[in-house]
Design an enzyme around this catalytic site. Structure first.
Site, PDB file in Angstrom:
ATOM      1  N   TYR A   1      -6.364   5.410 -18.317  1.00  0.00           N
ATOM      2  CA  TYR A   1      -6.121   4.694 -17.076  1.00  0.00           C
ATOM      3  C   TYR A   1      -7.123   5.269 -16.090  1.00  0.00           C
ATOM      4  CZ  TYR A   1      -1.419   4.241 -19.181  1.00  0.00           C
ATOM      5  OH  TYR A   1      -0.365   4.015 -20.024  1.00  0.00           O
TER       6      TYR A   1
ATOM      7  N   PHE B   1      -5.573  13.107 -15.267  1.00  0.00           N
ATOM      8  CA  PHE B   1      -5.937  13.769 -16.516  1.00  0.00           C
ATOM      9  C   PHE B   1      -7.119  13.064 -17.191  1.00  0.00           C
ATOM     10  CE2 PHE B   1      -1.385  14.691 -15.922  1.00  0.00           C
ATOM     11  CZ  PHE B   1      -1.445  16.082 -15.868  1.00  0.00           C
TER      12      PHE B   1
END
Length: 386
Positions: free
Chosen positions: A118, A123
């Protein structure tokens, strides 16, 4: 090898011919026999001046033998020279190929990387910061956060996932970064061998949910020699690991409470998420309005869970100021003159707020701006590639 042996034999034959007595009778050796036949047939036609035939034959045989011996020696010597020259060239070529292979691996050009992500995930942003800084080419597959059809082939359903050639799958942002950096430094290890150093550990948390963790996720798996080259100063490795863990365990949890701090900020954040992410028309509308309201409420719970202040901006400012203080005034980055893995992790986490009010407030009200701009330049220009 056969050519070299043949040339050595020719040289020996030539040298033995030179050592033969000049007045050997015809018929005692192949060379003398051939020269004698030629002399006998051509002597009367060629030499009609009354010179004695035996003297002419003796002189011709002696001179011819020495000439042929010299020819053999010369030919053998030239052959030996060409053999040695060819051998040296082959060795140089092999050395150049080995050096090129090592350089290709060091640069990561031998890897075929596909990142499932995404775009607004901190992260995932950490992984992109690492890949960009080291100039590693990669393809991006943007995952639909609602249906996640792009991950239906994987039993691991979180992002980021990084696929390497030969079907090697890397999960967890810190494992991805540690294993790739290990691979780039350890030129004698394959990616499959490296990833075995980061085994999965499955457990059940306090809520009864199964969670997956990874051993050694902040470690680079290097030999003592490589480790000393990578971390030449005492405490560098420990410092890098400490702040990488800090980015995962603390800094990342400040993002949601800050970008969803108010209803207006939550709506602006989801507008950005929908614009940058992979949503259908209905999914985008649903995510923007329903998601914004839900995350506004979740942000309040996160503030309580992590014991944040009522004004969560103050926790964000303090966090980045602590980071800048840890770098100090004498270093450009925590890694010194070049970013290390902690620099890349912190930058990747903070970068997801760009374009939002929380990011602008952070840049205006903390000391992080100069470091952040240096990091931005380092990743855009792939400064870790060399």
């Amino acid at each position: 090898m056969a050519a070299a042996c043949a040339r050595t034999l020719v040289s020996k034959v030539g040298w033995s011919l030179l050592q033969r007595p000049a007045a050997r009778r015809p018929g005692t050796g192949t060379v003398s026999y051939l020269l004698g036949n030629v002399s006998a047939r051509g002597s009367r036609r060629t030499y009609g001046t009354g010179v004695h035939r035996s003297t002419l034959l003796s002189s011709l045989r002696a001179g011819g033998a020495r000439a042929l011996g010299c020819a053999f020696l010369l030919g053998g010597g030239l052959g030996l020279y060409q053999t040695v020259k060819l051998s040296v060239r082959q060795q140089q070529h092999r050395a150049e190929e080995e050096e090129e292979e090592g350089g290709t691996k060091a640069a990561g050009r031998d890897l075929k990387l596909t990142l499932y992500q995404y775009k607004t995930c901190p992260f995932c942003s950490k992984v992109r910061a690492f890949l960009d800084f080291y100039g590693l080419p990669y393809e991006v597959v943007e995952v639909n956060p609602v249906m996640r059809k792009e991950l239906k082939w994987s039993t691991y359903r979180k992002v980021p996932i990084l696929m390497v050639q030969d079907g090697v799958q890397l999960n967890d942002s810190s494992v991805i970064i540690s294993s790739l950096r290990t691979y780039l430094i350890n030129k004698d290890k394959s990616m499959s061998e490296v990833i075995r150093c980061y085994p999965e550990l499955k457990s059940v948390n306090d809520s009864g949910k199964e969670v997956t963790e990874y051993s050694n996720k902040y470690w680079l798996m290097l030999s003592e020699e490589r480790n000393a080259e990578t971390y030449p100063e005492k405490g560098m490795q420990k410092e890098e690991m400490k702040w990488r863990k800090w980015a995962d365990d603390w800094l990342v949890h400040l993002i949601s409470p800050n970008v969803y701090r108010t209803t207006g900020e939550a709506l602006a954040s989801f507008d950005y998420i929908v614009r940058e992410g992979k949503f259908g028309a209905f999914e985008g509308f649903f995510a923007k309005y329903v998601g914004a309201a839900a995350m506004f409420l979740i942000a309040k719970r996160l503030k309580s869970r992590h014991n944040l202040q009522d004004d969560v901006r103050q926790d964000l400012y303090k966090a980045v100021n602590d980071w800048v203080a840890a770098i100090g005034k004498k270093r450009k980055f925590m890694g010194g003159d070049r970013p290390n893995l902690a620099d890349l992790a912190v930058f990747g986490v903070l970068r997801v707020m760009e374009g939002l009010q929380a990011f602008d407030d952070m840049m205006d009200n903390s000391k992080v701006q100069h470091w952040y701009r240096r990091m931005e330049k380092a990743t855009l220009e792939h400064e870790g590639r060399d």
